[in-house]
Design a protein around this motif. Structure first.
Motif, PDB file in Angstrom:
ATOM      1  N   GLN A   1       0.850  -1.187   0.000  1.00 48.83           N
ATOM      2  CA  GLN A   1       0.000   0.000   0.000  1.00 48.83           C
ATOM      3  C   GLN A   1       0.884   1.235   0.000  1.00 48.83           C
ATOM      4  O   GLN A   1       1.868   1.301   0.740  1.00 48.83           O
ATOM      5  N   ILE A   2       0.534   2.225  -0.816  1.00 52.92           N
ATOM      6  CA  ILE A   2       1.347   3.437  -0.872  1.00 52.92           C
ATOM      7  C   ILE A   2       0.525   4.641  -0.424  1.00 52.92           C
ATOM      8  O   ILE A   2      -0.683   4.716  -0.649  1.00 52.92           O
ATOM      9  N   THR A   3       1.205   5.568   0.231  1.00 53.18           N
ATOM     10  CA  THR A   3       0.612   6.815   0.685  1.00 53.18           C
ATOM     11  C   THR A   3       1.391   7.966   0.074  1.00 53.18           C
ATOM     12  O   THR A   3       2.614   8.038   0.243  1.00 53.18           O
ATOM     13  N   PRO A   4       0.749   8.856  -0.680  1.00 53.67           N
ATOM     14  CA  PRO A   4       1.471  10.010  -1.238  1.00 53.67           C
ATOM     15  C   PRO A   4       2.055  10.882  -0.127  1.00 53.67           C
ATOM     16  O   PRO A   4       1.376  11.194   0.848  1.00 53.67           O
ATOM     17  N   LEU A   5       3.305  11.261  -0.295  1.00 52.02           N
ATOM     18  CA  LEU A   5       3.967  12.119   0.686  1.00 52.02           C
ATOM     19  C   LEU A   5       4.155  13.540   0.175  1.00 52.02           C
ATOM     20  O   LEU A   5       3.885  14.509   0.878  1.00 52.02           O
ATOM     21  N   GLN A   6       4.634  13.648  -1.044  1.00 53.11           N
ATOM     22  CA  GLN A   6       5.033  14.960  -1.537  1.00 53.11           C
ATOM     23  C   GLN A   6       5.016  14.970  -3.055  1.00 53.11           C
ATOM     24  O   GLN A   6       5.480  14.030  -3.695  1.00 53.11           O
ATOM     25  N   ARG A   7       4.480  16.031  -3.627  1.00 51.94           N
ATOM     26  CA  ARG A   7       4.433  16.194  -5.079  1.00 51.94           C
ATOM     27  C   ARG A   7       5.316  17.369  -5.469  1.00 51.94           C
ATOM     28  O   ARG A   7       5.228  18.434  -4.857  1.00 51.94           O
ATOM     29  N   GLU A   8       6.132  17.168  -6.500  1.00 51.90           N
ATOM     30  CA  GLU A   8       7.051  18.214  -6.940  1.00 51.90           C
ATOM     31  C   GLU A   8       6.923  18.414  -8.436  1.00 51.90           C
ATOM     32  O   GLU A   8       6.667  17.475  -9.180  1.00 51.90           O
TER      33      GLU A   8
END
Length: 219
Positions: A59-66
């Motif tokens: 399972q993945i959780t978004p942390l940061q978008r650049e």
């Protein structure tokens, strides 16, 4: 990872609440992290989404978008531009991260170029992400990199925004249905960080500025 602040912030919050839990960290590729999570060798991982195939048990959780930047030498003709359209890179030699045939060669960066009608012409490949900036500064090619790498202050290297809606997404990965209390606590720290950073989502750069006029990217 070191330039985003995500790892240090999450671990600092976790250690403050759970000082007696031992953390053993390893530097691994995204595929290695996914495999380690599935076989039980790892409890969590952090990588950029798109550099590894999705695994059903992870399972993945978004942390940061650049946003994406183009890094190049300050003597490069494109360095005079405020923003760069993908099509302007079609004839440029690229510096790529990873050995030929690795997952990095089929990364979102390649997808960006393919949508613009060309395949990046790889002139150099490196195994250290920071080396990309040094080689670009030396004039050996250009590279598309996450904006956080612009924190590297290397002489003669310049970063310019790439005119695309795509963003590079850093994610936190863990096993589905995780039960270990310590790991669940770390997952909560990651989710807190991701929620905080979601409000700072960068706006896409849709135009390319040329001499006071704005042209749509790709024109």
């Amino acid at each position: 990872m070191p330039f985003t602040g995500a790892l240090s912030t999450i671990l600092r919050g976790f250690r403050a609440a759970h000082p007696n839990v031992e953390l053993i960290l390893s530097e691994l590729t995204a595929p290695q992290q996914n495999e380690g999570l599935e076989n039980g060798a790892l409890d969590f991982g952090m990588f950029r989404c798109g550099y590894s195939a999705r695994r059903p048990g992870v399972q993945i959780t978004p942390l940061q978008r650049e946003r994406y930047d183009v890094v190049m030498s300050n003597s490069h003709p494109l360095a005079a531009h405020d923003c760069i359209a993908v099509t302007e890179l079609a004839e440029e030699p690229f510096i790529a991260f990873g050995a030929a045939g690795s997952s990095a060669m089929t990364s979102p960066i390649n997808d960006i170029c393919h949508r613009a009608g060309f395949a990046p012409r790889i002139a150099q490949t490196v195994t250290q992400i920071t080396t990309i900036v040094s080689l670009a500064a030396a004039g050996l090619g250009v590279a598309i990199v996450p904006h956080s790498l612009s924190q590297l202050h290397i002489t003669d290297a310049v970063f310019r925004p790439l005119a695309v809606e795509d963003v590079s997404m850093l994610v936190f990965a863990c096993r589905r249905n995780e039960q270990a209390p310590a790991t669940l606590a770390l997952i909560q720290e990651a989710r807190k960080y991701g929620a905080k950073m979601a409000s700072r989502m960068p706006q896409p750069i849709l135009g390319v500025i040329r001499g006071g006029e704005t042209a749509q990217a790709g024109e």
